[in-house]
Design an enzyme around this catalytic site. Sequence first.
Site, PDB file in Angstrom:
ATOM      1  N   ASP A   1      31.473  50.148  86.103  1.00  0.00           N
ATOM      2  CA  ASP A   1      31.816  50.735  84.803  1.00  0.00           C
ATOM      3  C   ASP A   1      30.680  51.613  84.320  1.00  0.00           C
ATOM      4  O   ASP A   1      29.537  51.440  84.735  1.00  0.00           O
ATOM      5  CB  ASP A   1      32.012  49.625  83.765  1.00  0.00           C
ATOM      6  CG  ASP A   1      30.657  49.074  83.312  1.00  0.00           C
ATOM      7  OD1 ASP A   1      30.219  49.425  82.204  1.00  0.00           O
ATOM      8  OD2 ASP A   1      30.019  48.329  84.074  1.00  0.00           O
TER       9      ASP A   1
ATOM     10  N   GLN B   1      20.233  38.576  88.122  1.00  0.00           N
ATOM     11  CA  GLN B   1      19.070  39.343  87.684  1.00  0.00           C
ATOM     12  C   GLN B   1      17.938  39.171  88.711  1.00  0.00           C
ATOM     13  O   GLN B   1      18.179  38.709  89.808  1.00  0.00           O
ATOM     14  CB  GLN B   1      18.653  38.903  86.276  1.00  0.00           C
ATOM     15  CG  GLN B   1      19.609  39.346  85.169  1.00  0.00           C
ATOM     16  CD  GLN B   1      19.612  40.852  84.913  1.00  0.00           C
ATOM     17  OE1 GLN B   1      18.810  41.612  85.478  1.00  0.00           O
ATOM     18  NE2 GLN B   1      20.515  41.313  84.067  1.00  0.00           N
TER      19      GLN B   1
ATOM     20  N   HIS C   1      39.926  64.644  81.775  1.00  0.00           N
ATOM     21  CA  HIS C   1      39.597  65.149  83.110  1.00  0.00           C
ATOM     22  C   HIS C   1      38.543  64.275  83.811  1.00  0.00           C
ATOM     23  O   HIS C   1      38.713  63.885  84.973  1.00  0.00           O
ATOM     24  CB  HIS C   1      39.100  66.599  83.041  1.00  0.00           C
ATOM     25  CG  HIS C   1      38.483  67.042  84.327  1.00  0.00           C
ATOM     26  ND1 HIS C   1      39.232  67.420  85.423  1.00  0.00           N
ATOM     27  CD2 HIS C   1      37.187  67.085  84.727  1.00  0.00           C
ATOM     28  CE1 HIS C   1      38.422  67.693  86.438  1.00  0.00           C
ATOM     29  NE2 HIS C   1      37.176  67.499  86.034  1.00  0.00           N
TER      30      HIS C   1
ATOM     31  N   GLY D   1      24.147  41.663  76.029  1.00  0.00           N
ATOM     32  CA  GLY D   1      22.735  41.495  76.406  1.00  0.00           C
ATOM     33  C   GLY D   1      22.005  42.812  76.555  1.00  0.00           C
ATOM     34  O   GLY D   1      20.917  43.004  76.000  1.00  0.00           O
ATOM     35  N   PHE D   2      22.615  43.743  77.271  1.00  0.00           N
ATOM     36  CA  PHE D   2      21.965  45.036  77.508  1.00  0.00           C
ATOM     37  C   PHE D   2      21.689  45.753  76.188  1.00  0.00           C
ATOM     38  O   PHE D   2      20.611  46.308  75.982  1.00  0.00           O
ATOM     39  CB  PHE D   2      22.833  45.907  78.429  1.00  0.00           C
ATOM     40  CG  PHE D   2      22.217  47.242  78.750  1.00  0.00           C
ATOM     41  CD1 PHE D   2      21.204  47.341  79.684  1.00  0.00           C
ATOM     42  CD2 PHE D   2      22.630  48.394  78.091  1.00  0.00           C
ATOM     43  CE1 PHE D   2      20.610  48.578  79.967  1.00  0.00           C
ATOM     44  CE2 PHE D   2      22.057  49.625  78.365  1.00  0.00           C
ATOM     45  CZ  PHE D   2      21.043  49.714  79.313  1.00  0.00           C
TER      46      PHE D   2
ATOM     47  N   GLY E   1      20.805  44.764  85.698  1.00  0.00           N
ATOM     48  CA  GLY E   1      19.387  45.095  85.731  1.00  0.00           C
ATOM     49  C   GLY E   1      18.962  46.116  86.773  1.00  0.00           C
ATOM     50  O   GLY E   1      17.780  46.253  87.067  1.00  0.00           O
TER      51      GLY E   1
ATOM     52  N   CYS F   1      44.975  66.721  86.983  1.00  0.00           N
ATOM     53  CA  CYS F   1      45.054  66.019  85.699  1.00  0.00           C
ATOM     54  C   CYS F   1      45.729  66.903  84.648  1.00  0.00           C
ATOM     55  O   CYS F   1      45.898  68.109  84.845  1.00  0.00           O
ATOM     56  CB  CYS F   1      43.656  65.589  85.228  1.00  0.00           C
ATOM     57  SG  CYS F   1      42.678  66.910  84.468  1.00  0.00           S
TER      58      CYS F   1
ATOM     59  N   CYS G   1      42.049  69.568  91.054  1.00  0.00           N
ATOM     60  CA  CYS G   1      42.428  68.418  90.217  1.00  0.00           C
ATOM     61  C   CYS G   1      43.818  68.631  89.629  1.00  0.00           C
ATOM     62  O   CYS G   1      44.170  69.743  89.243  1.00  0.00           O
ATOM     63  CB  CYS G   1      41.399  68.253  89.093  1.00  0.00           C
ATOM     64  SG  CYS G   1      41.785  66.897  87.976  1.00  0.00           S
TER      65      CYS G   1
ATOM     66  N   CYS H   1      43.633  70.029  83.721  1.00  0.00           N
ATOM     67  CA  CYS H   1      43.579  71.090  84.734  1.00  0.00           C
ATOM     68  C   CYS H   1      44.938  71.746  84.959  1.00  0.00           C
ATOM     69  O   CYS H   1      45.008  72.916  85.333  1.00  0.00           O
ATOM     70  CB  CYS H   1      43.013  70.540  86.039  1.00  0.00           C
ATOM     71  SG  CYS H   1      41.252  70.140  85.899  1.00  0.00           S
TER      72      CYS H   1
ATOM     73  N   ASP I   1      31.603  42.845  77.992  1.00  0.00           N
ATOM     74  CA  ASP I   1      30.241  42.518  78.423  1.00  0.00           C
ATOM     75  C   ASP I   1      29.636  41.573  77.387  1.00  0.00           C
ATOM     76  O   ASP I   1      30.229  41.317  76.337  1.00  0.00           O
ATOM     77  CB  ASP I   1      29.403  43.778  78.638  1.00  0.00           C
ATOM     78  CG  ASP I   1      29.199  44.571  77.362  1.00  0.00           C
ATOM     79  OD1 ASP I   1      29.492  44.034  76.279  1.00  0.00           O
ATOM     80  OD2 ASP I   1      28.753  45.724  77.432  1.00  0.00           O
TER      81      ASP I   1
ATOM     82  N   ASP J   1      22.845  37.350  79.427  1.00  0.00           N
ATOM     83  CA  ASP J   1      21.702  37.493  80.342  1.00  0.00           C
ATOM     84  C   ASP J   1      20.584  38.266  79.671  1.00  0.00           C
ATOM     85  O   ASP J   1      20.789  38.886  78.629  1.00  0.00           O
ATOM     86  CB  ASP J   1      22.124  38.229  81.619  1.00  0.00           C
ATOM     87  CG  ASP J   1      22.479  39.693  81.343  1.00  0.00           C
ATOM     88  OD1 ASP J   1      23.026  39.981  80.250  1.00  0.00           O
ATOM     89  OD2 ASP J   1      22.232  40.555  82.199  1.00  0.00           O
TER      90      ASP J   1
END
Length: 377
Positions: free
Chosen positions: A271, A194, A340, A100-101, A221, A311, A309, A314, A97, A151
């Site tokens: 994400d 945005q 998990h 910016g955030f 945003g 995984c 599950c 589990c 990324d 951004d």
Amino acid sequence: MGKKPVTYELIHECKQTGARRGVIHTLHGDIQTPVFMPVGTQATVKSMTPEELKEEVGAQIILSNTYHLYLRPGHKLVEEAGGLHKFMNWDRPILTDCGGFQVFSLQDLRTIEEDGVEFKSHLDGSKHFFSPEKVMEIENSLGADIIMSFDECCPYPSTYEYTKQSMERTTRWAIRCKNAHKYPEKQALFGIIQGGFYKDLRKQSLDSLVELDLPGYAIGGIAIGEPKEEYLDILRYVAPLMPKDKPRYMMGIGSPDYLIEAAIAGIDMADCVLPTRIARHGTALTSHGKLIVRNQTYERDFSPLDPECDCYTCRNYTRAYIRHLMKAQEILGIRLLSIHNLKFLTKLMERVRIEIENDSLLDFKNEFYKKYGYTKE
């Protein structure tokens, strides 16, 4: 013009919803979409090895953060190491990324101007400056397959005037990013749409970014603390307007309902830090909703976190044992919950892909919501 670093192939559109099943082709492998991307902020998905991410979780692509890696260990060091892939021993696709955030969430520690943003490091208070050119320099050094343009992420709520100025600046910054991007043949630069919660501004942002003909586009945003109805309203408005022949990315979502809604709207990538963050606080995502394993209820519960599950966690450990680890502050507890939670979201998106192919995503959504404990829209 050589081979493009990232291309999108549409495989099927769900007749029930219009959701897209596709493949994103990158230089480090193909990504089946819609996909959930685990976040590895500091060049590591917290507590996970790359082998676990591949073999146990089934992660196809992971994210790293420009702001954090710039502050430490420094982008030049990562470049010296041969780029992020080599540095962190990850041979599948990576997205970085733009930072910016993170910079904009510093609020009291930053000043925005046309040229860029001056900010103080959250680590030691030292002063730094991010311009679109600087962000491109950092992301070029890191060497991810997909890089994001710089951004400005408006806080929620923001006035129309402020949002308009901010959105227009984001467009100007995207142009500067495109001009400063050194390796367009190796790294795909995505633009970030945005415009806050104003549809006319969103449309303007999208149209001006599409003119730049970038390899992919993201919605930024939203999912920043607003009510769910407002998130859905903007998502459902913007996503279908995004170019059909390029990847569509919804930034920063990780709860199952937000992921399913994004897929229904036509999003390909999403994400969030949520699965590993809640793992550190003793919470598991399960087919029947969130389970706070630290609670006393599970002290003598010798069943797996989620009986549905398969995984690693589990298959091998009980709620009682994981609760004990968390109470004793043992690192293994966080690791087992992280495996998990990450696997839960990976499997959810696998199921979403199957339901799109079967033209039954809406039926699955209703069934999943009922079981998980969500109310219908």
